[in-house]
Design an enzyme around this catalytic site. Sequence first.
Site, PDB file in Angstrom:
ATOM      1  N   ALA A  93      -0.186  23.243   8.547  1.00 30.14           N
ATOM      2  CA  ALA A  93       0.586  23.329   7.305  1.00 30.14           C
ATOM      3  C   ALA A  93      -0.070  24.306   6.341  1.00 30.14           C
ATOM      4  CB  ALA A  93       0.725  21.947   6.672  1.00 30.14           C
TER       5      ALA A  93
ATOM      6  N   ASP B 100      -2.345  26.615   7.122  1.00 30.05           N
ATOM      7  CA  ASP B 100      -2.442  27.942   7.740  1.00 30.05           C
ATOM      8  C   ASP B 100      -1.141  28.722   7.569  1.00 30.05           C
ATOM      9  OD1 ASP B 100      -4.833  26.838   8.622  1.00 30.05           O
ATOM     10  OD2 ASP B 100      -4.047  26.373  10.609  1.00 30.05           O
TER      11      ASP B 100
END
Length: 322
Positions: free
Chosen positions: A261, A263
């Site tokens: 999430a 990244d």
Amino acid sequence: MASVACIGECMVELRQAQSGASAGQGGGLYSRGFGGDTLNTAVYLARLEVKVDYLTALGDDALSDEMIAAWNAENVGTRRVVRLAGKLPGLYMIQTDAKGERQFFHWRDSAAARQLMSLPETDELLNSLMSYDIVYLSAITLSIYDSAGRDRLFAAIKRARLLGTRFVFDTNFRARGWPDRDVAREVFAAAFAAADIVLTSTEDLLALYPGESNDQLMARIPTPELVFRLAEPVSLLRFPGATHEVRAEPMTNPVVDTTAAGDSFAAAYIAARLSGSDPVEAAQAGHRLASVVICYAGAIIPGYAMPPKKRHRPAASRQATK
């Protein structure tokens, strides 16, 4: 065309298969994949039509060959990947209990990526940073190098910034990667002082500075552009001349897996800023992509699931996003 250098480590991932978990056994079947926080960001940047190179070290083994092939297939540049004879990538294993809670086990002490800052090729690699618009790395990246390696990397980033390259630091904190929290706090302070943009969260910072308020945590970061993600799907932004709160749109699909999430948020934020968006628009793009990613299992969602890319005025030069 704007370009990004992502620096970090990708490892072999062994994920416990559902059949093994449901049997309540310590063993069972495992599926093999590849994973790494900065690699995830690089893949999403490439999917968002940003030119991106991944900077790391791998071995000369078949698994490293597979990684290179997979990155090329995603249009992630591999020209800055150093191959080391006789070395291997790191490995981690994920076990899931009956309640769905995950536990991670790592084998990475002798991984090729840990040597990236102490190779004959290191000077050439670090000098290349000044050719990129953005250098992106995470706290996990910094945790795999020794003190001398981190100093060498920070010095190269500072030289690149003099020529217009921007440094984006993501505070992805994993306690197991650090000898102790005092060392981590010292390295974080150095990264904050060098960064142009910091992407952080209450989850990361409260692990290092427990009990502090949001205002206190944000005050620790002097960078001109700050994205501070809260426990709920809200980001607090601070940038020259303004502060702002950005809320994610309500979810319409169930959350399946929160892996990557942060990244994917980072990728969408960087891509939007390079395309001419202001920080508020960029944070909205970050929340939008992350809200899709967490509806699929694994770090990298199918290509068809990517949300449509909003078009903005492209950055004419590195100075355009300053």
